[in-house]
Design a protein around this motif. Structure first.
Motif, PDB file in Angstrom:
ATOM      1  N   LEU A  15      -3.310  22.111   4.278  1.00  0.00           N
ATOM      2  CA  LEU A  15      -3.092  22.957   3.311  1.00  0.00           C
ATOM      3  C   LEU A  15      -2.460  22.029   1.817  1.00  0.00           C
ATOM      4  N   ARG A  16      -2.042  21.000   2.177  1.00  0.00           N
ATOM      5  CA  ARG A  16      -1.509  20.275   1.011  1.00  0.00           C
ATOM      6  C   ARG A  16      -2.858  19.759   0.320  1.00  0.00           C
ATOM      7  N   SER A  17      -3.950  19.327   1.150  1.00  0.00           N
ATOM      8  CA  SER A  17      -5.323  19.069   0.443  1.00  0.00           C
ATOM      9  C   SER A  17      -6.012  20.106  -0.322  1.00  0.00           C
ATOM     10  N   ALA A  18      -5.891  21.559   0.464  1.00  0.00           N
ATOM     11  CA  ALA A  18      -6.503  22.582  -0.171  1.00  0.00           C
ATOM     12  C   ALA A  18      -5.799  23.217  -1.268  1.00  0.00           C
ATOM     13  N   TYR A  19      -4.529  23.205  -1.355  1.00  0.00           N
ATOM     14  CA  TYR A  19      -3.699  23.709  -2.620  1.00  0.00           C
ATOM     15  C   TYR A  19      -3.361  22.425  -3.636  1.00  0.00           C
ATOM     16  N   ASP A  20      -3.416  21.348  -3.258  1.00  0.00           N
ATOM     17  CA  ASP A  20      -3.093  20.251  -4.125  1.00  0.00           C
ATOM     18  C   ASP A  20      -1.642  20.342  -4.331  1.00  0.00           C
ATOM     19  N   MET A  21      -0.727  20.736  -3.350  1.00  0.00           N
ATOM     20  CA  MET A  21       0.554  20.711  -3.279  1.00  0.00           C
ATOM     21  C   MET A  21       1.395  19.301  -3.414  1.00  0.00           C
ATOM     22  N   SER A  22       2.467  19.471  -3.784  1.00  0.00           N
ATOM     23  CA  SER A  22       3.622  18.175  -3.512  1.00  0.00           C
ATOM     24  C   SER A  22       4.694  18.648  -2.472  1.00  0.00           C
ATOM     25  N   TYR A  23       4.626  18.001  -1.360  1.00  0.00           N
ATOM     26  CA  TYR A  23       5.628  18.065  -0.499  1.00  0.00           C
ATOM     27  C   TYR A  23       6.963  17.361  -0.424  1.00  0.00           C
ATOM     28  N   ILE A  24       8.209  18.078  -0.282  1.00  0.00           N
ATOM     29  CA  ILE A  24       9.236  17.253   0.047  1.00  0.00           C
ATOM     30  C   ILE A  24       9.802  17.641   1.496  1.00  0.00           C
ATOM     31  N   PHE A  25       9.327  16.715   2.267  1.00  0.00           N
ATOM     32  CA  PHE A  25       9.593  16.880   3.812  1.00  0.00           C
ATOM     33  C   PHE A  25      11.020  16.234   4.346  1.00  0.00           C
ATOM     34  N   ILE A  26      11.868  17.173   4.473  1.00  0.00           N
ATOM     35  CA  ILE A  26      13.367  16.773   4.979  1.00  0.00           C
ATOM     36  C   ILE A  26      13.276  16.657   6.559  1.00  0.00           C
ATOM     37  N   THR A  27      13.685  15.424   7.054  1.00  0.00           N
ATOM     38  CA  THR A  27      13.630  15.380   8.572  1.00  0.00           C
ATOM     39  C   THR A  27      14.710  14.428   9.036  1.00  0.00           C
ATOM     40  N   HIS A  28      14.974  14.520  10.101  1.00  0.00           N
ATOM     41  CA  HIS A  28      15.638  13.518  10.938  1.00  0.00           C
ATOM     42  C   HIS A  28      14.576  12.485  11.803  1.00  0.00           C
ATOM     43  N   ASP A  29      13.085  13.154  11.738  1.00  0.00           N
ATOM     44  CA  ASP A  29      12.285  12.713  12.777  1.00  0.00           C
ATOM     45  C   ASP A  29      11.318  11.498  11.929  1.00  0.00           C
ATOM     46  N   LEU A  30      11.617  10.491  12.055  1.00  0.00           N
ATOM     47  CA  LEU A  30      10.947   9.215  11.344  1.00  0.00           C
ATOM     48  C   LEU A  30       9.271   9.443  11.840  1.00  0.00           C
ATOM     49  N   GLN A  31       9.123   9.554  12.953  1.00  0.00           N
ATOM     50  CA  GLN A  31       7.699   9.659  13.309  1.00  0.00           C
ATOM     51  C   GLN A  31       6.852  10.759  12.731  1.00  0.00           C
ATOM     52  N   ALA A  32       7.448  11.978  12.534  1.00  0.00           N
ATOM     53  CA  ALA A  32       6.752  12.963  11.788  1.00  0.00           C
ATOM     54  C   ALA A  32       6.675  12.747  10.313  1.00  0.00           C
ATOM     55  N   ALA A  33       7.707  12.069  10.092  1.00  0.00           N
ATOM     56  CA  ALA A  33       7.510  11.680   8.324  1.00  0.00           C
ATOM     57  C   ALA A  33       6.534  10.765   8.042  1.00  0.00           C
ATOM     58  N   THR A  34       6.379   9.716   8.771  1.00  0.00           N
ATOM     59  CA  THR A  34       5.257   8.712   8.888  1.00  0.00           C
ATOM     60  C   THR A  34       3.841   9.321   8.718  1.00  0.00           C
ATOM     61  N   TYR A  35       3.772  10.430   9.648  1.00  0.00           N
ATOM     62  CA  TYR A  35       2.502  10.960   9.967  1.00  0.00           C
ATOM     63  C   TYR A  35       2.130  11.857   8.712  1.00  0.00           C
ATOM     64  N   LEU A  36       3.083  12.373   8.078  1.00  0.00           N
ATOM     65  CA  LEU A  36       2.960  13.289   7.209  1.00  0.00           C
ATOM     66  C   LEU A  36       2.875  12.687   5.630  1.00  0.00           C
ATOM     67  N   CYS A  37       3.615  11.749   5.324  1.00  0.00           N
ATOM     68  CA  CYS A  37       4.245  11.405   4.153  1.00  0.00           C
ATOM     69  C   CYS A  37       3.572  10.316   3.392  1.00  0.00           C
ATOM     70  N   ASP A  38       3.681   9.952   2.148  1.00  0.00           N
ATOM     71  CA  ASP A  38       3.134   9.049   1.537  1.00  0.00           C
ATOM     72  C   ASP A  38       4.343   7.763   1.256  1.00  0.00           C
ATOM     73  N   ARG A  39       5.380   8.426   0.878  1.00  0.00           N
ATOM     74  CA  ARG A  39       6.559   7.499   0.659  1.00  0.00           C
ATOM     75  C   ARG A  39       7.882   8.215   1.362  1.00  0.00           C
ATOM     76  N   LEU A  40       8.775   7.268   1.787  1.00  0.00           N
ATOM     77  CA  LEU A  40       9.875   7.788   2.631  1.00  0.00           C
ATOM     78  C   LEU A  40      11.211   7.286   1.824  1.00  0.00           C
ATOM     79  N   MET A  41      11.974   8.198   1.437  1.00  0.00           N
ATOM     80  CA  MET A  41      13.469   8.017   1.073  1.00  0.00           C
ATOM     81  C   MET A  41      14.458   8.077   2.344  1.00  0.00           C
ATOM     82  N   ILE A  42      14.885   6.796   2.753  1.00  0.00           N
ATOM     83  CA  ILE A  42      15.963   6.670   3.701  1.00  0.00           C
ATOM     84  C   ILE A  42      17.331   7.123   3.091  1.00  0.00           C
TER      85      ILE A  42
END
Length: 248
Positions: free
Chosen positions: A188-215
């Motif tokens: 969906l991010r590719s299809a809609y050219d959206m920006s995501y802010i992905f809030i999580t405690h799961d570092l593995q999920a964040a690395t799979y989806l995100c470009d940058r991580l804010m610790i």
């Protein structure tokens, strides 16, 4: 662009009559570029979700400001149709008296989608999140957790927002369903050219989806790092978080 400048937020500690305050967000500043997926990663109680509410304009900061294209997100007109969110508790996110179609139409009305085109748009959105059009007549109690969260995502993208905030949106789902939702979000991010802010405690999920991580820790930014440079983190907390993830 979304810009957060020196944001702070406190809440009363010890009850409504108490004069004591506890600072939850402490001088947070960052930017999220158009088309970027920025992960905000931290343990429970770190202030991640509070920061998310400030970003969305649901709550006002005591200090600092959150700007979308130079205008504060505290103004409803700034965020309507431009910012959406998907939360952890999908069960309470959908009105139990609404069908799936009615739930998604709530968003379509916000952007004044023509009534005659709303039903077709609902079917298209369901298709995009991997659900058949027949689901439009179902109620939330008839959906599995993964299906309900897909409906929440469909509703969130209905306005074609610039920014989509995802607050622990997969943490209540089974592991196999989590991966399905992450893959859906990538598509969906590719299809809609959206920006995501992905809030999580799961570092593995964040690395799979995100470009940058804010610790994030104790209401402050420990470090911001590109995913490809994650093994080069500098803060001791980020190193420990990474060590725990690798050992899982």
């Amino acid at each position: 662009m979304l810009k957060v400048y020196d944001v702070e937020k406190s809440y009363k500690a010890g009850g409504a009559l108490s004069k004591d305050k506890r600072k939850i967000i402490k001088g947070v500043s960052f930017e999220c570029e158009i088309g970027e997926c920025l992960g905000i990663v931290g343990e429970s109680g770190s202030g991640k979700s509070t920061l998310g509410r400030l970003i969305l304009g649901i709550e006002r900061p005591e200090k600092g400001e959150v700007l979308l294209d130079g205008v504060s997100t505290c103004h409803v007109k700034t965020r309507v149709g431009k910012m959406s969110a998907v939360f952890q508790n999908y069960a309470s996110s959908i009105n139990p008296f609404f069908t799936v179609q009615q739930a998604i139409m709530e968003s379509l009305r916000m952007v004044k989608e023509r009534k005659e085109g709303q039903e077709k748009q609902v079917e298209l959105l369901l298709n995009q999140v991997g659900l058949p059009a027949s689901y439009k007549d179902k109620y939330s109690h008839e959906l599995s957790g993964g299906e309900a969260q897909r409906v929440c995502i469909a509703r969130a993208i209905a306005t074609k927002p610039k920014y989509l905030l995802l607050d622990e949106c997969i943490s209540s789902l089974d592991i196999s369903v989590q991966l399905q939702i992450l893959n859906l979000l990538k598509e969906l991010r590719s299809a809609y050219d959206m920006s995501y802010i992905f809030i999580t405690h799961d570092l593995q999920a964040a690395t799979y989806l995100c470009d940058r991580l804010m610790i994030f820790k104790d209401g402050k930014i420990e470090e911001i790092v590109a995913v490809q440079n994650l093994k080069h983190v500098k803060s001791s907390y980020a190193k420990e978080l990474l060590r725990k993830t690798i050992s899982l």
